[in-house]
Design a protein around this motif. Structure first.
Motif: not given
Lengths: 844, 318
Positions: A604, A643-644, A647, A650-651, A653-654, A657-658, B4, B7, B10, B12, B14-16, B19
């Protein structure tokens, strides 16, 4: 390792649909048999019947010459691999593979050894402590194979094992299965709908359609000599080209008129020599089949060939090493849908779409089928001959041969066409008419001789000692000849069997017809069983008494005293060992867990750090941009970009990590499973050892008890067997034809009961009796003699048999002509054939 | 998610969203969420209010129906239920509550019955469901329908007959009556086959077949292959089988026939409310109610963590 025999196997569902009908096949030891066919053709059902997962409606299944119809799947000594792998998801790979052996109570060390062996064979050693869900499809299927091979079964059954894999894995697994078959030397039965698998794996392939066997043969023979249109079309990619055509015979040459095509082929007689003459008239449409490699556009082949067709090119498929040329038969006459042709070539030959060219047909490789029955009319092994001849004074003239017909065949002088079955021609060195042999061919196990008589070509089977151009004699079996004038049947052959209706009865129902006549038979059977089992019982008693004498003087108490400290010591040491192991396990698990925690956190951290630095860089670069930039449009664009990025970042990174955590979790779980599995095995081993030791001590102290127990069990089993044998001895069955009830032998009775169960008494049967199985007897059924047929060597009495509902002619082979006008006959029951009428199930 | 546990996932949200539309979409999403949660909160308040009332009143010294939060707080109500020497004023008379109303005994009766029933009934239900799912026997489908139809009649329709049958075999009164009660509860186990059968139907039949070829009989398949894969449904069946006798009133009161040592909690509490005039027993009743609901809640909290998904993962094509 064993052979299989399937005899008249049927699968009939309660609603009457036949999923499999009359499946008869011999599978030899170590063969690799592939069942192939389109979906719904009954191949999987057949396999499941062999496995015992599906009940056999009728027929018999033998594994290693033992009938196994009513044997549980687990006792058939087979193993099966399923399409969806069917692994136990809650067990590790090790446990999955070992499950079968564990249920059979094998010692743990042996199981361990075998699992390791299987894992090594299938390259699974490093996955042994994983659960199935952490494995890929190919690996899962390998586990499933491991579960099957570990028991070293007599027969391996594989039900579409590769269907769920992708193309690359499939090819790889295919070669692995082939290798496995080589290594294990076991009988394999493999079900697939993929003809590539069938052709590459099988030593013999069974092609099925709608529950029926279409053809059983080696892959090569299936490809080269298909028995029917279905096999011809199913085997081979691209599909065989089919042309509808009419054949005609015209002096020296034969003509093939292709339908929907402008070309007519003139071919030499020899190409079509095996085709029955009835196909050379305009009534019978035939289907011609050519594989794509037997049609050529190669320049020199076309130039030298006499058999050309005009085709119009439509498109090409270039496959690298070869080119498939798609074309249509050129058709000037009708506007019907053109026939497609696929031609295999080495290149496109500079052709383009719409070109009209000549293609050469290789007629040596042509296949001919009847368009209606779809069977081949050009078989490798001919069955019948058709000859044109003349009858003068009851003597048949075939070209220059004169064959005197027997008295039973009365024909007026005329031209006839005669059907002579190949089997009806017998070659020998002394009797009959003299002929010269034109050609000798060997096909599979048959030696086929052709004899040319003018326009007629006769085929006959020969024994080994026949040479070309040799003179020999032929004799005809006149009972099998059929004479036609034009298409009108004038004289009919006698069928091999007479068919009469029959009922199946038990002794009590049959008493109405036979009275008490068979009571002594039953008594004798019962007596036989009784004497046999009395001897067996006596033997067991004697053995028991002898054994008892030997151990009578054991002093139980002394032995127990002697063993007590030993047992105590052993128990203590076992318990110690287990608790030690347990502690070790706990410690190991603890340290593993700690390590896992550390790993997870460090992963992590790593991921966070890596992505944070990227994030910070981006923000920094944005800030610098903000400071230097003055253009509003560029700025708003940059904001959008940021902005793009946020977003996506984050994705990403997740996801990262997964992914990493998943890998870590699987590793951790595998290690935990390995530790736990080891501990479990050690513990079980120790406990089993202790138990065995205790048992041995007990048996040493009380040998009489043990003997008693053994004796009781033996007697009990024997008594059960005796009861069953007695029951069987008391029951006898009969077949009733007319007013004659014939006692069945045990073999027939067993088959009848096996096939139809309790419904056996309510069904109607068709009994087929060979002509020489009749015996004249006062007890038989009555028939009326119509005429005596004299066929030279054999004489038949043509008789009328009347039942309540119907009447039929039967032919009885007789020695003496003077038998009167009415006969009473019975038949030899061991020589008949039995068919159930309603569902058309062949039983015996 | 079990993997997990060290841990926090995380989030996420509103990510999808695209814009361009994100602002409008987010607003819509937020309002609709707000609405949904408001409705849910109101509903849950309505649901939980009686329970809160019960819990609060169980601590009240004197009962006053109009107020939610008692003015005087005490633990005497709980003590009265269990302490056989605790004297209190009840209906204006001093009495030792636990001697007149042996709540401890009732609780013991109920726990014993519910435990035995839940074990037996779970086994029976699952076995019959397995049989309906896998075995092929005559009239299977008709039998299943018949059971469904019979299940639609309320159980107490046959109560008189059941009682007479129990009387014939001497299981209708006294302590044997409690065995009779167990018998009555588990006799209808097969009725609950439906949900578990549905679950078993989802487990691939080729697992059974593979096990059969491996040498397992039906019994081994059930216990060693199917059961480990059916944890969720086992838990569900246990919960169901435990709660039914826990709260049963009707048949338990018939069997007890007024003998207070044979009451289960439901019968006992009902007696407590109706026998004595007035409302002075109400706080004690509330205390008993709280105690009765504790085991069920604990059971549920412990067992709810089983998920159906993922259990069969990897068994078949996936």
């Amino acid at each position: 390792m064993a052979g299989l025999r399937l005899e008249h196997i049927y699968k009939v569902y309660p609603n009457g649909t036949k999923a499999v009908s009359d499946f008869t096949m011999d599978i030899k030891d170590k063969e690799f048999i592939v069942f192939v066919g389109p979906s719904g053709c009954g191949k999987s059902t057949t396999l499941r019947m062999i496995a015992g997962l599906e009940e056999i409606s009728a027929g018999e299944l033998y594994i290693d010459n033992h009938i196994v119809n009513d044997v549980e799947p687990k006792d058939r000594d087979i193993a099966m691999v399923f399409q969806n792998y069917a692994l136990y998801p809650h067990m590790t790979v090790y446990e999955n593979i070992a499950f079968g052996l564990k249920l059979r109570h094998l010692p743990n060390e042996e199981i361990h050894k075998k699992v390791l062996w299987a894992a090594q064979v299938l390259d699974l050693t490093e996955y042994l402590d994983r659960k199935p869900r952490a494995m890929s499809g190919g690996q899962r299927q390998r586990v499933s194979l491991g579960r099957a091979i570990i028991r070293n079964p007599k027969v391996m059954l594989l039900d579409e094992p590769l269907s769920n894999l992708d193309a690359k894995l499939r090819a790889q697994m295919r070669s692995e299965i082939a290798k496995l078959h080589e290594d294990l030397q076991t009988t394999f039965i493999y079900v697939t709908h993929d003809q590539v698998e069938a052709m590459t794996l099988g030593t013999r392939v069974v092609v099925m359609k709608l529950g029926k066997i279409m053809q059983v043969d080696t892959p090569k023979n299936l490809y080269d000599y298909p028995d029917n249109l279905f096999v011809a079309g199913f085997i081979g990619t691209p599909q065989m080209n089919f042309f509808k055509a009419y054949l005609s015979r015209n002096g020296e040459t034969d003509k093939i008129k292709l339908l929907n095509a402008s070309s007519t082929l003139e071919v030499q007689h020899s190409y079509l020599s095996r085709i029955k003459p009835k196909y050379f008239d305009s009534d019978n449409e035939v289907t011609l089949g050519f594989r794509c490699e037997h049609i050529s556009l190669e320049k020199d082949v076309v130039e030298s060939s006499e058999h050309l067709i005009d085709v119009k090119i439509s498109h090409f498929e270039e496959l690298g090493n070869e080119t498939l040329i798609y074309a249509e038969l050129l058709n000037n006459e009708t506007k019907a849908k053109p026939t497609n042709v696929i031609i295999k070539g080495t290149s496109t030959y500079g052709l383009k779409r719409g070109d009209i060219v000549k293609a050469a047909l290789n007629l040596n490789k042509a296949h001919f089928f009847d368009s209606v029955t779809e069977q081949t009319i050009n078989p490798r092994i001919p069955t019948t001959n058709l000859a044109y001849g003349k009858v003068v004074n009851n003597s048949l003239q075939l070209h220059d041969l004169n064959i005197d017909l027997p008295a039973a065949i009365k024909l007026v002088d005329n031209d006839y066409s005669v059907i002579i079955p190949v089997e009806a021609i017998k070659l020998n060195n002394s009797n009959g008419v003299k002929v010269t042999i034109d050609k000798v061919e060997e096909v599979e196990n048959h030696k086929i001789v052709s004899i040319k008589l003018g326009d007629n070509l006769l085929f006959a089977f020969a024994k080994d000692d026949v040479n070309l151009d040799e003179e020999c004699y032929i004799e005809l079996d006149y009972t099998k000849l059929e004479f036609y004038i034009g298409s009108k049947l004038v004289h009919k052959a006698i069928a091999d069997y007479d068919s009469v209706n029959a009922m199946f009865l038990n002794h009590i129902t049959a008493k109405e017809y036979v009275g008490d006549k068979y009571d002594p038979v039953v008594t004798a059977r019962v007596e036989e069983v009784e004497t046999k089992y009395q001897g067996l019982f006596k033997e067991v008693d004697e053995n028991y008494a002898k054994a008892l004498e030997e151990v009578k003087n054991v002093d139980s108490k002394a032995v127990i005293e002697k063993n007590k400290p030993l047992i105590k010591e052993k128990t203590a040491s076992t318990n110690n060992f287990i608790s030690e192991e347990k502690n070790k396990l706990k410690e190991a698990l603890k340290s593993l867990e700690d390590a896992h925690k550390v790993n997870v956190l460090s992963i992590a951290k790593e991921v966070n750090e890596a992505y944070d630095s990227v994030y910070n860089d981006e923000i920094e670069s944005f800030n610098t941009f903000k400071q230097i930039n003055k253009d509003r449009d560029a700025y708003s664009k940059r904001v959008q970009e940021l902005k793009q990025f946020k977003a996506n970042h984050k994705l990403e990174k997740e996801n990262e990590l997964n992914k990493r955590l998943n890998a870590e979790a699987i590793n951790y779980e595998t290690e935990v499973n390995a530790l736990k599995g080891n501990f479990k095995r050690e513990k079980e081993n120790a406990l089993n050892e202790l138990k065995k030791f205790k048992n041995d001590c007990y048996n040493e102290a009380y040998p009489v008890k043990m003997l008693d127990k053994e004796y009781k069990n033996t007697v009990l089993a024997l008594r059960k067997e005796y009861g069953e044998a007695l029951m069987h001895a008391k029951i006898i069955f009969f077949f009733k034809t007319g007013n004659l009830a014939t006692l069945c032998n045990d073999e027939i009775s067993n088959k009848m009961i096996q096939s139809l169960g309790i419904k056996v008494f309510s069904k109607q049967y068709l009994v087929e009796i060979p002509h020489d199985a009749y015996q004249l007897s006062d007890e038989g059924f009555k028939v009326q003699v119509l005429e005596i047929l004299d066929y030279g060597k054999v004489k038949y009495a043509k008789c009328l048999y009347k039942d309540h509902h119907y009447e039929t002619n039967i032919y009885i082979q007789i020695e003496d002509e003077n038998i009167g006008s009415e006969l009473c006959v019975k038949y030899d029951i061991s020589r008949i054939h039995i068919t159930e009428k309603a569902m058309d199930i062949k039983i015996y | 998610m079990k993997r997990f546990k060290y841990l926090k996932p995380i989030k996420s949200k509103d990510m999808f969203y695209n814009e361009k539309n994100s602002r409008g979409m987010r607003f819509k999403q937020k309002t609709s969420n707000l609405l949904v949660y408001t409705i849910l909160t109101v509903i849950s308040l309505i649901w939980i209010l009686p329970f809160i009332y019960l819990v609060l009143q169980s601590f009240a010294k004197t009962y006053s129906p109009q107020v939610l939060i008692p003015t005087e707080w005490t633990l005497d109500n709980y003590r009265a239920l269990f302490d056989p020497n605790f004297e209190m004023i009840f209906n204006n008379q001093p009495m030792v509550f636990a001697q007149v109303y042996p709540f401890g005994r009732w609780l013991l009766n109920t726990v014993m019955i519910a435990l035995v029933v839940s074990v037996l009934q779970t086994v029976l239900t699952l076995m019959s469901a397995y049989a309906f799912s896998r075995l092929n026997f005559g009239f299977r489908k008709k039998y299943m329908k018949l059971i469904l139809i019979i299940g639609m009649f309320p159980g107490f329709l046959g109560m008189i007959i059941t009682f007479y049958i129990l009387k014939q075999v001497n299981l209708s009164t006294g302590v044997p009556g409690l065995f009779g009660l167990v018998l009555v509860y588990i006799s209808g186990s097969v009725m609950n086959y439906y949900v578990s059968k549905g679950f078993f139907d989802t487990i691939s039949k080729s697992l059974d077949e593979a096990a059969m070829i491996d040498g397992a009989n039906k019994n081994t398949i059930f216990w060693r292959v199917i059961m480990p894969l059916s944890k969720p449904i086992v838990v569900y069946t246990i919960l169901l089988a435990f709660t039914a006798p826990w709260g049963d009133y009707m048949f338990a009161s018939v069997i007890a026939a007024g003998d207070s040592s044979l009451f289960n909690v439901a019968v006992g509490l009902q007696q407590l409310l109706t026998k004595e005039s007035g409302v002075s027993g109400f706080p004690i009743f509330c205390a008993a109610g709280v105690i009765v609901s504790i085991p069920i809640m604990t059971l549920f909290f412990f067992l709810q963590g089983y998920y159906v998904e993922g259990v069969t993962g990897g068994a078949v094509k996936g």
